[in-house]
Design an enzyme around this catalytic site. Structure first.
Site, PDB file in Angstrom:
ATOM      1  N   GLY A 117       0.636  -1.285   0.007  1.00 43.07           N
ATOM      2  CA  GLY A 117      -0.008  -0.063  -0.095  1.00 43.07           C
ATOM      3  C   GLY A 117       0.903   1.258   0.007  1.00 43.07           C
ATOM      4  CD  GLU A 124       1.465  -9.011   1.980  1.00 42.06           C
ATOM      5  OE1 GLU A 124       2.058 -10.145   2.167  1.00 42.06           O
ATOM      6  OE2 GLU A 124       0.330  -8.848   1.926  1.00 42.06           O
ATOM      7  CB  CYS A 125       5.807  -2.887  -1.190  1.00 39.89           C
ATOM      8  SG  CYS A 125       5.538  -1.939   0.157  1.00 39.89           S
ATOM      9  N   GLY A 126       3.924  -4.076  -3.644  1.00 41.65           N
ATOM     10  CA  GLY A 126       3.802  -4.341  -5.058  1.00 41.65           C
ATOM     11  C   GLY A 126       4.308  -2.897  -5.770  1.00 41.65           C
ATOM     12  CB  CYS A 136     -15.406  -0.509 -30.795  1.00 42.40           C
ATOM     13  SG  CYS A 136     -14.185  -1.205 -32.075  1.00 42.40           S
ATOM     14  CE1 TYR A 189      -1.405  -4.381  -8.314  1.00 39.80           C
ATOM     15  CE2 TYR A 189      -0.326  -2.371  -7.564  1.00 39.80           C
ATOM     16  CZ  TYR A 189      -0.720  -3.772  -7.223  1.00 39.80           C
ATOM     17  OH  TYR A 189      -0.411  -4.415  -6.142  1.00 39.80           O
TER      18      TYR A 189
HETATM   19  C1  LIG Z   1      -2.310  -6.204  -3.734  1.00 37.54           C
HETATM   20  C2  LIG Z   1      -1.829  -6.586  -2.475  1.00 37.54           C
HETATM   21  C3  LIG Z   1      -0.378  -6.211  -1.830  1.00 37.54           C
HETATM   22  C4  LIG Z   1       0.337  -5.074  -2.744  1.00 37.54           C
HETATM   23  O1  LIG Z   1      -0.250  -3.933  -2.558  1.00 37.54           O
HETATM   24  P1  LIG Z   1       0.558  -2.588  -3.398  1.00 37.54           P
HETATM   25  O2  LIG Z   1      -0.537  -1.631  -3.115  1.00 37.54           O
HETATM   26  O3  LIG Z   1       0.701  -2.796  -4.569  1.00 37.54           O
HETATM   27  O4  LIG Z   1       1.901  -2.243  -2.465  1.00 37.54           O
HETATM   28  C5  LIG Z   1      -0.154  -6.505  -0.657  1.00 37.54           C
HETATM   29  N1  LIG Z   1      -0.583  -7.601  -0.168  1.00 37.54           N
HETATM   30  C6  LIG Z   1      -1.906  -7.924  -0.387  1.00 37.54           C
HETATM   31  C7  LIG Z   1      -2.803  -8.921   0.392  1.00 37.54           C
HETATM   32  C8  LIG Z   1      -2.501  -7.386  -1.412  1.00 37.54           C
HETATM   33  O5  LIG Z   1      -3.836  -7.694  -1.914  1.00 37.54           O
END
Ligand SMILES: *Cc1c(COP(=O)(O)O)cnc(C)c1O
Length: 393
Positions: A228, A266-268, A344, A372
């Site tokens: 997040g 756990e960052c994305g 379209c 994403y």
């Molecule tokens: C999507 C998700 C993340 C990563 O979230 P980001 O906003 O990309 O950092 C981490 N943990 C869980 C459970 C998620 O669903």
């Protein structure tokens, strides 16, 4: 992320319109390394694979992060193939029995469990496999939460265990044979832009888990504080203040009990957004009812992020001089332009921005497209060819 205009110019005479994702893996590694190095003990950084599961990206991250967070059997397989030795934690709203079996067979470190039934399924599978599954319970906290753009908790959602159900689920976690309750998981928001707010949330997490330990007579070893950490797509030059955040995180860590052996992030988005750009050629420019539209090769079927977040995604115009002189060359100049894809549907919009000039044949480069982007897009709607995927460095 390095400048991609040289790749644009290499491709503008190829015949087919320019359309690619370029990932800068060297920049990715450098960014993630500095993010991880700033974390105090006992914090660990996992990469939430769902942001981008490109195999070269997963392989590049394998040596930089503590491991991967996967949310499906498919993600587990991709991570295992690309980064075979890396630790994996496995979550997901509702894994199937065969996904749980795959997680056990792969030796995942921990399962993040979101319901009583999910816990029973894991216990049954672990018992059958003759192992004990390490489990974090993901809780949908009652809140209230600091404001962020996408809240997964503090309100009704499909995620996590309702705080009111926690006593029953903890009782099950402590008695089911295949389960060891290692701690809690509290991913509650997405794309938070403020270091201050993120710290406030971590303080809430700490106080909440300490209160649960008291109430339920527990001593947990692991708390997962989720992802997040955000990216400000409206102002990419103002990144999340990780330096301030991690400086204050040191003080936060000092307030934790010694038996909390591990704090998992756990960052994305924050790890991978900036490592990629999405480049698309303008196929046509027109005006209807007094407004300017640029239509590109590509669109939201390849880069759904702006339509999913309902934002205008920032881009740079790479001017391309090469043009067939026997054709008209439409343009928009000194006006607001809506950048549309080749689908379209009127929802196929990537950006609405004031531009100095966009001509047919120019190329638009969307920055911060690594998280994403391709990953969440409906690639085959209208059956257009997929973009080229470039992995550099
Ligand atoms: C999507 C998700 C993340 C990563 O979230 P980001 O906003 O990309 O950092 C981490 N943990 C869980 C459970 C998620 O669903």
């Amino acid at each position: 992320m390095r400048d991609v205009s040289s790749w644009v110019h290499q491709r503008t005479r190829d015949g087919e319109p320019v359309c690619f994702y370029a990932h800068d893996l060297a920049a990715l590694r450098a960014h993630v390394r500095s993010v991880v190095e700033a974390l105090p003990e006992p914090c660990r950084m996992f990469y939430a694979a769902k942001a981008n599961t490109g195999a070269p990206l997963l392989a590049a991250l394998g040596s930089e992060v503590a491991g991967f967070e996967v949310a499906s059997g498919g993600e587990l397989a991709k991570v295992r193939a690309a980064a075979p030795g890396s630790p994996v934690v496995m979550g997901g709203p509702i894994p199937t029995p065969s996904e749980i079996d795959a997680g056990l067979a792969a030796g995942v470190l921990r399962f993040h469990v979101e319901s009583l039934l999910g816990l029973h399924r894991i216990s049954r599978a672990a018992t059958a496999a003759g192992v004990t599954a390490q489990v974090l319970l993901r809780v949908n906290l009652a809140g209230p939460f600091p404001a962020a753009t996408l809240a997964m908790a503090g309100r009704p959602t499909q995620f996590g265990i309702d705080e009111a159900d926690l006593p029953d689920v903890i009782r099950a976690a402590l008695t089911l044979p295949g389960i060891h309750l290692a701690g809690f998981h509290l991913h509650s928001l997405s794309n938070n832009l403020s270091a201050e707010t993120h710290l406030t949330m971590l303080e809430l997490y700490r106080d909440t888990v300490l209160a649960w330990e008291q109430r339920f007579g527990l001593r947990v070893t692991t708390v997962d504080v989720g992802g997040g950490v955000g990216v400000d797509y409206g102002d990419l030059d103002r990144p999340f203040d990780w330096a301030t955040f991690t400086a204050r995180l040191r003080d936060w860590v000092d307030t934790l009990p010694d038996h909390w052996e591990e704090i998992d992030f756990e960052c994305g988005r924050f790890l991978v957004a900036e490592c990629a750009a999405y480049a698309v050629e303008v196929l046509d420019v027109k005006h209807t009812h007094g407004r300017a539209y640029a239509l590109v090769r590509g669109g939201t079927h390849q880069f759904r992020l702006p339509s999913s977040w309902q934002h205008s995604h920032p881009f740079d115009v790479v001017p391309v001089e090469h043009w067939d002189p026997t054709l008209p060359r439409p343009e928009a100049a000194a006006e607001e332009v809506t950048v549309c894809g080749e689908l379209c549907t009127p929802k196929d919009v990537l950006a609405v921005e004031y531009v100095t000039r966009i001509r047919a044949g120019d190329v638009l480069v969307f920055r911060a497209a690594g998280a994403y982007g391709w990953e969440i897009s409906h690639h085959d709607f209208l059956s257009h060819p997929h973009p080229e995927q470039l992995w550099i460095g």
